[in-house]
Enzyme design. Structure first.
Site, short mmCIF file in Angstrom:
data_model
loop_
_atom_site.label_atom_id
_atom_site.label_comp_id
_atom_site.label_asym_id
_atom_site.label_seq_id
_atom_site.Cartn_x
_atom_site.Cartn_y
_atom_site.Cartn_z
N GLU A 114 14.83 32.69 -62.20
CA GLU A 114 13.50 32.98 -61.66
C GLU A 114 12.61 33.62 -62.72
OE1 GLU A 114 11.50 35.12 -57.74
OE2 GLU A 114 13.45 35.83 -58.43
N CYS A 141 15.01 33.07 -54.76
CA CYS A 141 15.34 34.47 -54.56
C CYS A 141 15.31 34.93 -53.09
CB CYS A 141 14.43 35.34 -55.43
SG CYS A 141 15.09 37.01 -55.72
N LYS A 151 7.95 29.60 -53.61
CA LYS A 151 8.68 30.64 -52.88
C LYS A 151 8.02 30.89 -51.53
CE LYS A 151 10.71 35.19 -53.90
NZ LYS A 151 10.76 36.23 -54.95
#
Length: 268
Positions: free
Chosen positions: A42, A152, A111
């Site tokens: 990331e 994440c 995300k």
């Protein structure tokens, strides 16, 4: 169907060119090690802080995406390009681009769940101060079968991984940067749980830990198999994590323990 995957646990830099050189060398090493699907961590090209997301942001036709496309084409691999700070219409996204063996972009995941947390005695971080959330689950097709990608904090929401599994993903990649508050207690547990819940391989790629950095990542990039076992893992230092993936094993586990078939959708 079998293939080897590699997670490139690297330490980024404030200098994009330096970060690109690190990625280029690490991907080349991963390919030399036999990897056909390679994943980056990331925000590998940007310090993980609201102070830098806009400054480092690039459009999807920018230099960083072209660089990753070229890497995939040069080495003839699938590349899950970790995530970068992407700008579109003056909005900033935490975005993962995926490239095929010819360097074509075959998926883009923004995300979906922004990391807005305030842990007493731990970390406070509000991504929504700068970033805009994505709005979809992301799967893509390869000759090895369908795969998924999330970023994440997305791992914290079981519904997203389940949606990808129901859409045919047999391995889910997660560029991620857990911190030193949550990482020691939740990292392995979350990876194993999502793999076990959905009977998929789950591959999570973290940056290497940098104690002097603006954000201290936990590291420990890992791969869990459909039985919920960690089959490959790093420590906190720079490393390449290799794992052998067998998508037929996904089918075997799902036959032996047919969790997905036993769902009672009318109840939930």
């Amino acid at each position: 169907m079998k293939f080897k995957t590699a997670l490139c646990q690297i330490r980024g830099s404030f200098d994009k060119e330096e970060s690109k050189n690190k990625v280029a060398g690490t991907v080349a090493a991963a390919v030399s090690g036999g990897a056909e699907v390679v994943c980056l961590p990331e925000m590998w090209d940007c310090p993980y802080s609201n102070d830098y997301f806009r400054e480092y942001a690039e459009p999807q036709d920018g230099d960083i995406v072209k660089f990753m496309s070229g890497l995939a084409a040069t080495h003839g691999i699938y590349l899950i390009g970790g995530s970068i700070s992407e700008i579109e219409d003056d909005r900033i996204y935490n975005t993962a681009f995926v490239f095929d063996r010819e360097g074509k972009t075959i998926a883009k995941h923004r995300k979906a769940h922004l990391f807005d947390i305030d842990v007493k005695g731990g970390i406070r971080f509000m991504e929504s101060d700068t970033l805009t959330a994505g709005d979809k689950a992301t799967v893509f097709d390869t000759e090895f079968g369908r795969m998924g990608v999330a970023i994440c904090y997305d791992i914290r929401f079981p519904e997203l991984s389940r949606k990808m599994a129901l859409e045919g993903a047999k391995i889910i990649y997660l560029p991620a940067a857990f911190n030193m508050t949550t990482g020691p207690v939740h990292w392995d547990l979350s990876i194993r749980a999502r793999a076990l819940d959905n009977q998929v391989y789950f591959a999570a790629c973290s940056p290497a830990r940098d104690e002097e950095g603006v954000y201290v990542a936990y590291g420990h990039s890992s791969v869990a198999d459909p039985w919920g076992r960690i089959t490959a893992a790093a420590d906190e230092k720079e490393a390449i994590v290799y794992a052998d993936i067998d998508t037929d094993y996904v089918d075997e586990v799902r036959q032996q323990l047919p969790l997905l078939k036993h769902r009672r959708e009318e109840l939930y």
